[in-house]
Design an enzyme around this catalytic site. Sequence first.
Site, PDB file in Angstrom:
ATOM      1  N   ARG A  68      -7.405 -45.194  -6.674  1.00 36.56           N
ATOM      2  CA  ARG A  68      -8.501 -44.821  -5.979  1.00 36.56           C
ATOM      3  C   ARG A  68      -8.621 -45.570  -4.781  1.00 36.56           C
ATOM      4  NH1 ARG A  68     -11.309 -48.411  -6.576  1.00 36.56           N
ATOM      5  NH2 ARG A  68     -12.681 -47.652  -4.476  1.00 36.56           N
ATOM      6  N   ALA A  70      -9.070 -45.086  -0.332  1.00 39.74           N
ATOM      7  CA  ALA A  70      -8.250 -44.265   0.617  1.00 39.74           C
ATOM      8  C   ALA A  70      -7.059 -45.019   0.849  1.00 39.74           C
ATOM      9  CB  ALA A  70      -9.087 -44.185   2.132  1.00 39.74           C
ATOM     10  N   ARG A 105      -7.011 -35.196  -3.517  1.00 40.42           N
ATOM     11  CA  ARG A 105      -8.095 -35.900  -2.862  1.00 40.42           C
ATOM     12  C   ARG A 105      -8.260 -35.253  -1.494  1.00 40.42           C
ATOM     13  NH1 ARG A 105     -10.252 -40.528  -5.304  1.00 40.42           N
ATOM     14  NH2 ARG A 105     -11.981 -39.771  -4.385  1.00 40.42           N
ATOM     15  N   GLN A 217     -17.872 -47.111  -8.918  1.00 38.23           N
ATOM     16  CA  GLN A 217     -17.111 -48.179  -8.392  1.00 38.23           C
ATOM     17  C   GLN A 217     -17.413 -49.353  -8.021  1.00 38.23           C
ATOM     18  OE1 GLN A 217     -17.730 -45.074  -7.401  1.00 38.23           O
ATOM     19  NE2 GLN A 217     -15.788 -43.868  -6.677  1.00 38.23           N
ATOM     20  N   ASP A 257     -13.237 -43.636   4.626  1.00 38.29           N
ATOM     21  CA  ASP A 257     -12.242 -42.587   3.854  1.00 38.29           C
ATOM     22  C   ASP A 257     -11.504 -41.850   5.065  1.00 38.29           C
ATOM     23  OD1 ASP A 257     -14.015 -43.031   1.210  1.00 38.29           O
ATOM     24  OD2 ASP A 257     -11.996 -42.395   0.365  1.00 38.29           O
ATOM     25  N   ASN A 267     -17.544 -41.853   4.028  1.00 42.10           N
ATOM     26  CA  ASN A 267     -17.216 -42.803   3.023  1.00 42.10           C
ATOM     27  C   ASN A 267     -17.822 -42.377   1.922  1.00 42.10           C
ATOM     28  OD1 ASN A 267     -16.131 -45.412   2.023  1.00 42.10           O
ATOM     29  ND2 ASN A 267     -18.161 -46.272   2.191  1.00 42.10           N
ATOM     30  N   LYS A 268     -17.820 -43.178   0.682  1.00 40.74           N
ATOM     31  CA  LYS A 268     -18.330 -42.701  -0.492  1.00 40.74           C
ATOM     32  C   LYS A 268     -19.813 -42.186  -0.594  1.00 40.74           C
ATOM     33  CE  LYS A 268     -16.840 -42.653  -3.731  1.00 40.74           C
ATOM     34  NZ  LYS A 268     -16.149 -41.236  -4.148  1.00 40.74           N
TER      35      LYS A 268
HETATM   36  O1  MRU Z   1     -13.592 -41.801  -4.636  1.00 44.74           O
HETATM   37  P1  MRU Z   1     -13.205 -43.228  -4.368  1.00 44.74           P
HETATM   38  O2  MRU Z   1     -13.372 -44.127  -5.244  1.00 44.74           O
HETATM   39  O3  MRU Z   1     -11.570 -43.197  -4.020  1.00 44.74           O
HETATM   40  O4  MRU Z   1     -13.893 -43.432  -3.018  1.00 44.74           O
HETATM   41  C1  MRU Z   1     -13.410 -44.846  -2.474  1.00 44.74           C
HETATM   42  C2  MRU Z   1     -14.139 -45.209  -1.055  1.00 44.74           C
HETATM   43  O5  MRU Z   1     -15.060 -44.330  -0.713  1.00 44.74           O
HETATM   44  C3  MRU Z   1     -14.005 -46.346  -0.427  1.00 44.74           C
HETATM   45  O6  MRU Z   1     -15.199 -46.585   0.128  1.00 44.74           O
HETATM   46  C4  MRU Z   1     -13.048 -46.008   0.565  1.00 44.74           C
HETATM   47  O7  MRU Z   1     -11.851 -45.521   0.170  1.00 44.74           O
HETATM   48  C5  MRU Z   1     -12.768 -47.318   1.254  1.00 44.74           C
HETATM   49  S1  MRU Z   1     -11.576 -48.126   0.530  1.00 44.74           S
HETATM   50  C6  MRU Z   1     -10.683 -49.397   1.164  1.00 44.74           C
END
Ligand code: MRU
Length: 377
Positions: A68, A70, A105, A217, A257, A267-268
């Site tokens: 997981r 990006a 995704r 996370q 992302d 982002n998340k």
């Molecule tokens: O759902 P995820 O865990 O894949 O989401 C990850 C995030 O939102 C990260 O902050 C983003 O991908 C940046 S990772 C360098």
Amino acid sequence: METGNHTGRGLWYNGGMRVQGISYRSLWTEPPGVVCGIDQTRLPHEFTCFRWQSVADAIAGITQMQVRGAPLIGVAGAFGLALRLAEDASDVALSEAHGALLATRPTAVNLRWALDRVRDRVATLPAARRATAAWQTAVQLADADVATNAAIGRHGLALLQALAVGRAGQPVRVLTHCNAGWLATVDWGTALAPIFMGHDAGLPLHVWVDETRPRMQGLLTAWELAAHGVPHTLIADNAGGHLMQQGEVDLVLVGADRVAANGDVCNKIGTYLKALAAHDNRVPFYAAVPASTFDFSLADGGAIEIEQRPGDELAAIRGRDTAGKPASVRLVDTVTPVANPAFDVTPARLVTGLITQRGVFTPEHLASARAVLQEAA
Ligand code: MRU
């Protein structure tokens, strides 16, 4: 898809982050044509590795979030396409696998970027040469990701050093959300790269780590920081605004992302609330972003597809039972409806800057930086 205790490490790698003294990337290859990685669905409670031997393994692994983040999703997708071409190198197989991997995704644009890279590399080749070329391209993308994140780390480190001046020897206090560390990339991470480098350079740092419900996370971030010896404290997602009001945060630093042409940052889920609180408390808000995360085809973040994840991610939680064994408990009865949007969009007006491998840009300067970033991607 095999999963088991790890007995080796990436054969093409001998640097990077250490787990119990062994250097790891988050993803590596082993002959003959096997993709291995750290299974992030099991962390931080168990350290196990997966072995993908087919595109079906890759699709399942990305969907279930064995990998997981990006940048890592992009590289994993590229290897998934290479695995498919090793099975069947026809145009139909290429197109179908590209579509199936892309659907795993939908929010992180790095996945499309990496899949397109592989497809464009092999499309004009005879079928007999496609699998090898796709594999080589995926390996190149993995190596490039490491170099990109190291460059992001160096630019972000300069920012941390500037903040340290005002702290007169006290730690620079960084709040981060989700995991944008080395597990979310092939190595180094994006938002955590400057932190690892700053710590290694002797800069006093303290990281507030958002838990990041529902997938937690933040526990991955805490695991990474603990392994690297970086001082940190885990907090509930809702604590960030309070800490900012109390003057306990010098910088909010997250990953992304997808970033639209105007600097809107996707982002998340929960990132937007941190940015609002940061703005209200005059705390700088930065996103650390490789060039491959920019989507200049979108004028703003309004059209970004927000992934809707299964409700069970919210309704159940994983941890350890009283005997210390990994276990899952259900928090919510089965009749209560649950919604689980996995990402949100922080408007550019709340974003102080974007730390890229080519330097730090404000959203206002993105238009002039576009050519540089597209060339770097
Ligand atoms: O759902 P995820 O865990 O894949 O989401 C990850 C995030 O939102 C990260 O902050 C983003 O991908 C940046 S990772 C360098």
